[in-house]
Design an enzyme around this catalytic site. Structure first.
Site, mmCIF file in Angstrom:
data_model
loop_
_atom_site.group_PDB
_atom_site.id
_atom_site.type_symbol
_atom_site.label_atom_id
_atom_site.label_comp_id
_atom_site.label_asym_id
_atom_site.label_seq_id
_atom_site.Cartn_x
_atom_site.Cartn_y
_atom_site.Cartn_z
ATOM 1 N N HIS A 190 48.674 50.066 39.303
ATOM 2 C CA HIS A 190 48.784 50.324 37.824
ATOM 3 C C HIS A 190 47.837 51.118 37.306
ATOM 4 O O HIS A 190 46.980 51.535 37.991
ATOM 5 C CB HIS A 190 48.968 49.000 36.965
ATOM 6 C CG HIS A 190 47.555 48.374 37.070
ATOM 7 N ND1 HIS A 190 47.011 47.794 37.959
ATOM 8 C CD2 HIS A 190 46.524 48.260 36.044
ATOM 9 C CE1 HIS A 190 45.827 47.388 37.564
ATOM 10 N NE2 HIS A 190 45.752 47.904 36.427
ATOM 11 N N ASP A 202 46.210 51.402 33.400
ATOM 12 C CA ASP A 202 46.000 50.630 32.242
ATOM 13 C C ASP A 202 46.530 51.403 30.774
ATOM 14 O O ASP A 202 46.297 52.636 30.926
ATOM 15 C CB ASP A 202 44.598 50.052 31.833
ATOM 16 C CG ASP A 202 43.872 49.492 33.070
ATOM 17 O OD1 ASP A 202 44.678 48.745 33.872
ATOM 18 O OD2 ASP A 202 42.550 49.622 33.159
ATOM 19 N N HIS A 233 44.936 52.123 40.064
ATOM 20 C CA HIS A 233 44.001 51.211 40.703
ATOM 21 C C HIS A 233 44.849 49.802 40.848
ATOM 22 O O HIS A 233 45.929 49.574 40.379
ATOM 23 C CB HIS A 233 42.903 51.082 39.888
ATOM 24 C CG HIS A 233 43.000 50.444 38.294
ATOM 25 N ND1 HIS A 233 43.210 51.063 37.454
ATOM 26 C CD2 HIS A 233 43.040 49.082 37.851
ATOM 27 C CE1 HIS A 233 43.259 50.452 36.149
ATOM 28 N NE2 HIS A 233 43.054 49.259 36.506
ATOM 29 N N ARG A 256 34.759 44.529 31.516
ATOM 30 C CA ARG A 256 35.247 45.938 31.246
ATOM 31 C C ARG A 256 35.341 46.239 29.998
ATOM 32 O O ARG A 256 35.495 45.559 28.908
ATOM 33 C CB ARG A 256 36.771 45.754 31.864
ATOM 34 C CG ARG A 256 37.545 47.092 31.709
ATOM 35 C CD ARG A 256 39.013 46.595 32.086
ATOM 36 N NE ARG A 256 39.907 47.023 31.000
ATOM 37 C CZ ARG A 256 41.165 46.976 31.130
ATOM 38 N NH1 ARG A 256 41.920 46.626 31.965
ATOM 39 N NH2 ARG A 256 41.819 47.272 29.929
HETATM 40 O O1 AKG Z 1 39.279 43.648 38.897
HETATM 41 C C1 AKG Z 1 39.358 44.718 38.985
HETATM 42 O O2 AKG Z 1 38.862 45.260 40.192
HETATM 43 C C2 AKG Z 1 40.171 45.714 38.324
HETATM 44 C C3 AKG Z 1 41.173 44.835 37.600
HETATM 45 C C4 AKG Z 1 41.983 45.894 36.463
HETATM 46 O O3 AKG Z 1 43.084 46.024 36.862
HETATM 47 C C5 AKG Z 1 41.431 46.323 35.307
HETATM 48 O O4 AKG Z 1 40.337 45.744 34.861
HETATM 49 O O5 AKG Z 1 41.850 46.984 34.675
HETATM 50 FE FE FE2 Z 2 43.684 47.574 35.591
#
Ligand code: AKG
Ligand code: FE2
Length: 279
Positions: free
Chosen positions: A94, A96, A255, A270
């Site tokens: 996906h 984001d 990702h 994040r």
């Molecule tokens: O945990 C991760 O490595 C990425 C997870 C994810 O898709 C995000 O944080 O947008």
């Molecule tokens: Fe993500």
């Protein structure tokens, strides 16, 4: 500072401290980010305040409406999987925020607690995905727009893992807000706002349809594009270590967080950055 191009997608940047970046280093990092779509740092030692300060050098912070926030820092979203949770966040290809009118530029993900093994993140280049389409396919998708939605993911009818209430608490909330979110359209091929290069901009999580086509036609075309974009030749598998940071661009990469560490905890912080409308 060294910038090493990785196979598939991305670049690893070493020999710098993100807490004390000079303007020249910052410019070089910005260029690498635009060129590669995802950049990785190692051996960083950022507090939450440092993480926020680094993010604010790039763009205003976008506070995600659906993710649980850090208890003390609302700007930081928790990307967490507890020992007894089964599903993870982002466990499929996906990008984001494509469901937003102005999709977030990217995210800076800092590893806070890692399982002993597993929990890698895959990235794929949507520059490469576009460039390697054959001419007939490029022609077929020229000028098309796609519809993106968050309802089926973050809404009340969403995938169970995004509405999980299992032990460890809710990681995703605000389903009512997702239910009423208007769907948006973006070009299937965008011109990247930082690099000027073309990138394929559809993704298996949030793209629901090609504007002006039936569901059947849309799914047929999207499946062909996804099969091509998922090619391992455009991908890189990032192995996290303490001190690792991934900073990806949502417009030029996909990702996928691997969910292969059941019974262990993985905690990531994040920060997501504001983006712009895409053409
Ligand atoms: O945990 C991760 O490595 C990425 C997870 C994810 O898709 C995000 O944080 O947008
Ligand atoms: Fe993500």
């Amino acid at each position: 500072m060294q910038i090493e191009t990785l196979p598939g997608v991305g670049a690893e940047i070493t020999g710098i401290d993100l807490k004390t970046l000079t303007d020249a280093e910052f410019d070089a990092i910005r260029q690498a980010y635009a060129d590669h779509g995802v950049i990785f740092f190692r051996d960083q030692d950022l507090t939450e305040d440092d993480h926020i300060a680094f993010a604010e050098r790039w763009a205003p912070i976008n506070v995600n409406r659906f993710f649980a926030a850090h208890p003390d820092y609302p700007q930081i979203a928790m990307v967490a999987k507890e020992k007894d949770q089964k599903d993870n966040i982002g466990g499929g290809w996906h990008t984001d925020h494509s469901y937003d009118e102005e999709p977030a530029m990217g995210s800076i993900l800092v590893a806070r607690e890692l399982p002993e093994r597993g929990g890698d993140t895959m990235f794929a280049s949507m520059y490469r995905a576009y460039e390697t389409l054959d001419d007939a396919m490029k022609k077929e998708i020229e000028g098309l727009r796609a519809v993106h939605s968050a309802k089926h993911i973050f809404g009340s009818s969403g995938a169970t893992y995004y509405n999980t209430t299992d032990a460890g608490g809710n990681r995703i909330g605000n389903a009512a807000a997702a239910d009423v979110l208007a769907d948006v359209t973006h070009p299937v091929v965008i011109t990247h706002p930082l690099s000027g290069k073309k990138a394929l901009y559809v993704n298996p999580a949030f793209t629901v349809k090609i504007a002006g086509k039936t569901d059947e036609q849309s799914q047929a075309l999207l499946s062909r594009l996804y099969a091509h974009a998922m090619d391992q030749a455009h991908a890189y598998r990032f192995k996290w270590q303490p001190g690792s940071i991934a900073f990806w661009d949502n417009r030029s990469t996909w990702h996928w967080a691997m969910n292969d560490y059941h019974g262990h905890r993985r905690i990531m912080h994040r920060i997501t950055l504001e983006g712009c409308a895409l053409n």
